[in-house]
Design a protein around this motif. Structure first.
Motif, PDB file in Angstrom:
ATOM      1  N   ILE A 231       0.857  -1.183   0.000  1.00 33.31           N
ATOM      2  CA  ILE A 231       0.000   0.000   0.000  1.00 33.31           C
ATOM      3  C   ILE A 231       0.896   1.237   0.000  1.00 33.31           C
ATOM      4  CG2 ILE A 231      -1.727   1.333   1.280  1.00 33.31           C
ATOM      5  CD1 ILE A 231      -2.698  -1.337   2.469  1.00 33.31           C
ATOM      6  N   ALA A 232       0.667   2.117  -0.957  1.00 33.53           N
ATOM      7  CA  ALA A 232       1.362   3.406  -0.998  1.00 33.53           C
ATOM      8  C   ALA A 232       0.506   4.430  -0.255  1.00 33.53           C
ATOM      9  CB  ALA A 232       1.582   3.846  -2.445  1.00 33.53           C
ATOM     10  N   THR A 233       1.081   5.085   0.721  1.00 29.66           N
ATOM     11  CA  THR A 233       0.322   6.038   1.524  1.00 29.66           C
ATOM     12  C   THR A 233       1.221   7.202   1.938  1.00 29.66           C
ATOM     13  OG1 THR A 233      -1.184   6.238   3.410  1.00 29.66           O
ATOM     14  CG2 THR A 233       0.738   4.814   3.703  1.00 29.66           C
ATOM     15  N   PHE A 234       0.801   7.941   2.973  1.00 27.90           N
ATOM     16  CA  PHE A 234       1.505   9.142   3.407  1.00 27.90           C
ATOM     17  C   PHE A 234       1.689   9.113   4.927  1.00 27.90           C
ATOM     18  CE2 PHE A 234      -0.796   9.992  -0.450  1.00 27.90           C
ATOM     19  CZ  PHE A 234       0.083  10.712  -1.241  1.00 27.90           C
ATOM     20  N   THR A 235       2.717   9.765   5.409  1.00 22.41           N
ATOM     21  CA  THR A 235       3.019   9.768   6.840  1.00 22.41           C
ATOM     22  C   THR A 235       1.829  10.197   7.695  1.00 22.41           C
ATOM     23  OG1 THR A 235       5.357  10.189   6.390  1.00 22.41           O
ATOM     24  CG2 THR A 235       4.564  10.680   8.614  1.00 22.41           C
ATOM     25  N   PRO A 236       1.084  11.259   7.378  1.00 23.56           N
ATOM     26  CA  PRO A 236      -0.072  11.630   8.205  1.00 23.56           C
ATOM     27  C   PRO A 236      -1.141  10.542   8.269  1.00 23.56           C
ATOM     28  CG  PRO A 236       0.552  13.461   6.790  1.00 23.56           C
ATOM     29  CD  PRO A 236       1.332  12.277   6.319  1.00 23.56           C
ATOM     30  N   ASN A 284     -15.645   7.312   2.608  1.00 22.01           N
ATOM     31  CA  ASN A 284     -15.326   6.072   3.312  1.00 22.01           C
ATOM     32  C   ASN A 284     -13.828   5.833   3.392  1.00 22.01           C
ATOM     33  OD1 ASN A 284     -18.200   5.178   1.779  1.00 22.01           O
ATOM     34  ND2 ASN A 284     -18.013   4.584   3.914  1.00 22.01           N
ATOM     35  N   VAL A 285     -13.408   5.234   4.486  1.00 23.41           N
ATOM     36  CA  VAL A 285     -12.012   4.819   4.637  1.00 23.41           C
ATOM     37  C   VAL A 285     -11.807   3.587   3.758  1.00 23.41           C
ATOM     38  CG1 VAL A 285     -10.221   4.064   6.226  1.00 23.41           C
ATOM     39  CG2 VAL A 285     -11.962   5.688   7.003  1.00 23.41           C
ATOM     40  N   LEU A 286     -11.128   3.770   2.643  1.00 24.06           N
ATOM     41  CA  LEU A 286     -10.935   2.698   1.664  1.00 24.06           C
ATOM     42  C   LEU A 286      -9.523   2.758   1.095  1.00 24.06           C
ATOM     43  CD1 LEU A 286     -14.274   2.980  -0.364  1.00 24.06           C
ATOM     44  CD2 LEU A 286     -13.697   1.181   1.280  1.00 24.06           C
ATOM     45  N   VAL A 287      -9.091   1.646   0.572  1.00 25.73           N
ATOM     46  CA  VAL A 287      -7.840   1.567  -0.183  1.00 25.73           C
ATOM     47  C   VAL A 287      -8.205   1.635  -1.662  1.00 25.73           C
ATOM     48  CG1 VAL A 287      -5.803   0.190  -0.717  1.00 25.73           C
ATOM     49  CG2 VAL A 287      -6.760   0.162   1.599  1.00 25.73           C
ATOM     50  N   SER A 288      -7.605   2.551  -2.399  1.00 21.65           N
ATOM     51  CA  SER A 288      -7.889   2.679  -3.834  1.00 21.65           C
ATOM     52  C   SER A 288      -7.244   1.525  -4.598  1.00 21.65           C
ATOM     53  CB  SER A 288      -7.352   4.011  -4.368  1.00 21.65           C
ATOM     54  OG  SER A 288      -7.979   5.097  -3.732  1.00 21.65           O
ATOM     55  N   THR A 289      -8.009   0.921  -5.485  1.00 22.53           N
ATOM     56  CA  THR A 289      -7.505  -0.201  -6.283  1.00 22.53           C
ATOM     57  C   THR A 289      -7.852   0.029  -7.752  1.00 22.53           C
ATOM     58  OG1 THR A 289      -9.506  -1.583  -6.261  1.00 22.53           O
ATOM     59  CG2 THR A 289      -8.042  -1.726  -4.346  1.00 22.53           C
ATOM     60  N   THR A 290      -7.456  -0.918  -8.561  1.00 22.23           N
ATOM     61  CA  THR A 290      -7.898  -0.973  -9.948  1.00 22.23           C
ATOM     62  C   THR A 290      -9.238  -1.698 -10.011  1.00 22.23           C
ATOM     63  OG1 THR A 290      -6.511  -2.937 -10.127  1.00 22.23           O
ATOM     64  CG2 THR A 290      -5.598  -0.884 -10.954  1.00 22.23           C
ATOM     65  N   ASP A 291      -9.735  -1.882 -11.221  1.00 20.70           N
ATOM     66  CA  ASP A 291     -11.001  -2.582 -11.434  1.00 20.70           C
ATOM     67  C   ASP A 291     -10.766  -4.092 -11.341  1.00 20.70           C
ATOM     68  OD1 ASP A 291     -13.373  -3.716 -12.423  1.00 20.70           O
ATOM     69  OD2 ASP A 291     -13.721  -2.034 -13.778  1.00 20.70           O
ATOM     70  N   PRO A 292     -11.403  -4.789 -10.392  1.00 22.46           N
ATOM     71  CA  PRO A 292     -11.161  -6.233 -10.257  1.00 22.46           C
ATOM     72  C   PRO A 292     -11.637  -7.031 -11.458  1.00 22.46           C
ATOM     73  CG  PRO A 292     -13.015  -5.564  -8.901  1.00 22.46           C
ATOM     74  CD  PRO A 292     -12.377  -4.301  -9.420  1.00 22.46           C
ATOM     75  N   ARG A 293     -12.472  -6.430 -12.288  1.00 23.26           N
ATOM     76  CA  ARG A 293     -12.968  -7.160 -13.465  1.00 23.26           C
ATOM     77  C   ARG A 293     -11.933  -7.224 -14.587  1.00 23.26           C
ATOM     78  NH1 ARG A 293     -18.325  -3.503 -13.564  1.00 23.26           N
ATOM     79  NH2 ARG A 293     -16.661  -2.005 -13.053  1.00 23.26           N
ATOM     80  N   PRO A 358      -5.476   8.729  -0.585  1.00 19.93           N
ATOM     81  CA  PRO A 358      -4.684   8.603   0.647  1.00 19.93           C
ATOM     82  C   PRO A 358      -4.011   7.240   0.798  1.00 19.93           C
ATOM     83  CG  PRO A 358      -7.029   8.478   1.131  1.00 19.93           C
ATOM     84  CD  PRO A 358      -6.914   8.869  -0.303  1.00 19.93           C
ATOM     85  N   MET A 359      -4.620   6.194   0.210  1.00 20.46           N
ATOM     86  CA  MET A 359      -4.020   4.850   0.239  1.00 20.46           C
ATOM     87  C   MET A 359      -4.277   4.180  -1.110  1.00 20.46           C
ATOM     88  SD  MET A 359      -4.820   3.218   4.013  1.00 20.46           S
ATOM     89  CE  MET A 359      -6.615   3.273   3.868  1.00 20.46           C
ATOM     90  N   VAL A 360      -3.218   3.614  -1.710  1.00 19.52           N
ATOM     91  CA  VAL A 360      -3.343   2.965  -3.014  1.00 19.52           C
ATOM     92  C   VAL A 360      -2.729   1.570  -2.946  1.00 19.52           C
ATOM     93  CG1 VAL A 360      -2.855   3.121  -5.481  1.00 19.52           C
ATOM     94  CG2 VAL A 360      -3.137   5.204  -4.138  1.00 19.52           C
ATOM     95  N   TRP A 361      -3.471   0.597  -3.424  1.00 21.40           N
ATOM     96  CA  TRP A 361      -2.992  -0.801  -3.504  1.00 21.40           C
ATOM     97  C   TRP A 361      -2.082  -0.928  -4.712  1.00 21.40           C
ATOM     98  CZ3 TRP A 361      -3.505  -4.819  -0.178  1.00 21.40           C
ATOM     99  CH2 TRP A 361      -3.264  -6.114  -0.645  1.00 21.40           C
TER     100      TRP A 361
END
Length: 471
Positions: A231-236, A284-293, A358-361
């Motif tokens: 997960i790519a994210t940020f210090t805060p 919502n508190v979520l991790v950003s992803t690509t399209d699972p399809r 804020p968060m990327v898979w």
């Protein structure tokens, strides 16, 4: 008169050459490495009508590649091997004071003239093979000659930079190969891409590769490198989620997938987290992803989340599949628009910052490669999910050319080293850790909390279940 040889004799001679070379260099080079160099050397003589000396030249060129010598020394040794059986032929070069007498004498000896002609043919052929003569055109940017074999493939977008690297092109050119690739999402490669026009497919996960193998009737595959999901994210964000009990801080922070899933199921938003002054937004508190399809990286996220949703057990059976989908589908459907390949969301992370993503898979390799190119900002952080999944980047050869490339990517030490330069983990773990250390990226050298994705059919059922949730 042209000197020719039948195909059967040439193949037999080349087989004997290959056996000798494997025996000679077995301690320093693998059999696959020897085969690759033999194949590249043999390619140089495709289309040539004179075949008698091809096995000899191939052997000499391979020995030069595996145990470098100067061109003059190779030429000298080949010439000696052809004319050495005839002492008179050797004296033509070694005794110039007798040249006139020798030529008159040799003119009466057809056997000597035959040996001399053979020697001249070999020396001229060596000059061409070693690049000391001829007018071969160079392909701009690669160093490959115009006679290089072009191999076309479709690859996961996270590997585009690797194949675009001029250094990779130079190594491939030394093997007589030029590679052209089209990027696509890995599941897209396995489901909708027309593979008929490609020599190989290179998705980013074993399940996607298995699907391609089944559809194409291919049994072989190569896994030249891998990359754990991260997960790519940020210090805060790390500090905020640490207070929420989801992240364990440290030189390499870890993200508790089980605690996150429980929070996501309750529909908690960022501005509802206690003491949130760094990212108080109403989403919502979520991790950003690509399209699972369409994308393998999202499928790997689904595999990790489904494992946790199934009481930390690999999903098996219809009941477990339905239960897992009911718990994890909202991780995707609440995101809104998602892209088809992992390159998109990570580029947005690099360019737009914490606001939209804020968060990327991601693949761990993407973060390390970005560090190598100076693209990271000071507060950007690599975080490992617990559990995570190891993405096995797998070459599926669709014909002999694709198989040749799969072998090269797996066995050539220079290509393996360059893969590590692009952030991938290779067979030699020190290559990756040295690269990460050089660019000051804190990584976990040996991940422990790693799960296997579910089997091919189960993952397909999970993906289909999530796809239905979008409707």
């Amino acid at each position: 008169m042209l000197v020719t040889v039948d195909t059967g004799r040439e193949e037999k001679a080349l087989s004997q050459v290959r056996e000798r070379l494997v025996n000679a260099y077995g301690e320093t080079h693998s059999a696959d490495r020897v085969d690759a160099v033999v194949g590249a050397a043999r390619k140089r003589f495709e289309g040539h009508k004179i075949r008698e000396f091809v096995p000899i030249l191939v052997e000499r060129i391979v020995r030069r590649e595996l145990e470098p010598r100067t061109g003059d020394e190779v030429t000298e040794r080949i010439t000696a091997s052809v004319v050495g059986a005839n002492p008179d032929a050797g004296r033509i070069n070694s005794e110039p004071s007798q040249r006139n007498t020798d030529w008159r004498t040799l003119a009466r000896d057809k056997r000597v003239l035959g040996g001399l002609a053979a020697a001249i043919v070999v020396v001229l052929a060596v000059a061409v093979a070693l690049g000391t003569g001829g007018d071969s055109e160079t392909v701009p940017g690669t160093g490959a000659t115009s006679g290089a074999t072009t191999i076309r493939g479709v690859v996961g977008s996270e590997k585009s930079a690797f194949f675009e690297d001029p250094r990779v092109g130079e190594v491939l050119a030394r093997h007589g190969v030029k590679v052209e690739v089209d990027p696509a999402g890995s599941r897209q490669i396995a489901t909708t891409v027309d593979l008929a026009k490609y020599d190989f497919a290179f998705p980013s996960s074993a399940p996607a590769a298995e699907r391609i193998q089944r559809q194409s009737g291919v049994s072989g595959k190569y896994t030249p490198f891998s990359s754990p999901m991260a997960i790519a994210t940020f210090t805060p964000i790390v500090e905020l989620l640490t207070r929420a009990g989801i992240v364990t801080p440290g030189p390499v922070p870890t993200f508790d997938v089980e605690k996150f899933l429980a929070l996501a199921e309750r529909g908690v938003q960022w501005d509802q987290l206690a003491d949130n002054t760094v990212y108080p937004v109403r989403k919502n508190v979520l991790v950003s992803t690509t399209d699972p399809r369409t994308s393998s990286s999202a499928a790997m996220y689904l595999a990790a989340a489904a494992y946790v949703a199934n009481d930390n057990t690999i999903v098996r059976g219809t009941a477990a599949e339905e239960h897992a989908v009911s718990r994890v589908s909202r991780l995707f459907t609440r995101q809104g628009y998602t892209e088809n390949s992992s390159d998109g969301p990570f580029k947005e992370y690099l360019s737009s910052g914490m606001g939209p993503t804020p968060m990327v898979w991601i693949y761990e390799a993407q973060f390390v490669e970005a560090a190598a190119h100076g693209q990271l900002k000071p507060d950007m952080v690599l975080m490992y999910p617990s559990p995570t999944v190891l993405s096995q980047h797998t070459v599926v050869p669709l014909n002999d050319s694709g198989d040749r490339l799969g072998k090269l990517l797996t066995t050539d030490p220079d290509l393996q080293k360059l893969a590590a330069e692009h952030g991938f983990r290779t067979a030699d773990p020190t290559q990756f850790t040295q690269v990460a250390g050089r660019y000051q990226v804190p990584v976990t050298p040996q991940l422990i909390d790693v799960i296997d994705p579910p089997d091919y059919e189960t993952l397909e059922h999970l993906l289909d279940g999530v796809a239905k949730s979008y409707n």
